[in-house]
Design an enzyme around this catalytic site. Structure first.
Site, PDB file in Angstrom:
ATOM      1  N   GLY A 187       0.806  -1.218   0.000  1.00 26.01           N
ATOM      2  CA  GLY A 187       0.000   0.000   0.000  1.00 26.01           C
ATOM      3  C   GLY A 187       0.832   1.259   0.000  1.00 26.01           C
ATOM      4  O   GLY A 187       1.633   1.478   0.897  1.00 26.01           O
ATOM      5  N   SER A 188       0.676   2.117  -1.002  1.00 28.60           N
ATOM      6  CA  SER A 188       1.576   3.255  -1.139  1.00 28.60           C
ATOM      7  C   SER A 188       1.117   4.178  -2.258  1.00 28.60           C
ATOM      8  O   SER A 188      -0.024   4.127  -2.691  1.00 28.60           O
ATOM      9  CB  SER A 188       2.985   2.745  -1.404  1.00 28.60           C
TER      10      SER A 188
END
Length: 220
Positions: A187-188
């Protein structure tokens, strides 16, 4: 394409140890209770899926800037590139692509060129969809110098869950458009700073495919 290739994608080598860890934990869970074991199986499959690295067909037409990440355009706004990249403090159009834990997290070069700078900066781990993530979160910036001399910064930003940015390139390396240059775990977000005068051809909320979706055209 064969039927199994539609559902089973190649996995990036960075994911092998994580899948192995999930599998070992799952084995232990089966020893405790079958229900927990099957939950572990689901999480192991998800981990494999997270590190998938499918082939992409990158447009070949000159002058295109391609999305470096799978995900959704979360922000389009003027912003100054990170100071550690050593670029002029001139606001450029920043296109932010948010990657959820369900997106492919392999990052690809938006343009072809030579890597002129790579700069890592530790930081916090706010939700990557927030505007302040660009300034406060852990990040790694890569500046690509194109054949015409223009520079295109692309910045990997860790998110609320992601705690590890991986970059495969160093200054002096040559990159082809759509070539893999890094990944971020769990997640980013990626920020792309368009050269002055270049107008994005995407909108907030639009879905991006790394190595394929056109973000903008360089023009002359």
């Amino acid at each position: 394409m064969k039927m199994h290739e539609t559902f089973i994608k190649p996995m990036h080598p960075e994911g092998r140890k994580f899948v192995a860890i999930f599998a070992l934990i799952t084995f232990g869970l089966f020893m405790l209770w079958d229900v927990l074991g099957w939950i572990g199986v689901g999480l192991t499959v998800w981990c494999y899926y997270f590190f998938r690295d499918p082939e992409r067909v990158t447009p070949e037409r000159p002058g295109l800037i391609i999305s470096p990440a799978d995900g959704m355009v979360s922000l389009i706004e003027p912003a100054v590139p990170p100071a550690e990249l050593g670029l002029p403090a001139t606001p450029l159009t920043r296109v932010s692509v948010f990657m959820s834990v369900f997106n492919c997290h392999v990052n690809r070069a938006p343009v072809a060129g030579r890597v002129s700078a790579v700069a890592y900066r530790p930081g916090k781990f706010f939700n990557a969809s927030l505007d302040k993530a660009s300034a406060d979160n852990e990040r790694n910036g890569v500046v690509i110098e194109m054949a015409d001399g223009r520079l295109l910064p692309v910045v990997q930003i860790a998110g609320l869950v992601a705690r590890r940015i991986v970059c495969f390139v160093k200054p002096g390396d040559a990159l082809g458009r759509g070539e893999r240059f890094g990944l971020i775990r769990f997640g980013s977000r990626l920020d792309i700073y368009l050269p002055e005068g270049v107008v994005p051809s995407v909108r907030v909320g639009q879905t991006m495919v790394a190595g394929e979706t056109v973000i903008a055209e360089l023009g002359q």
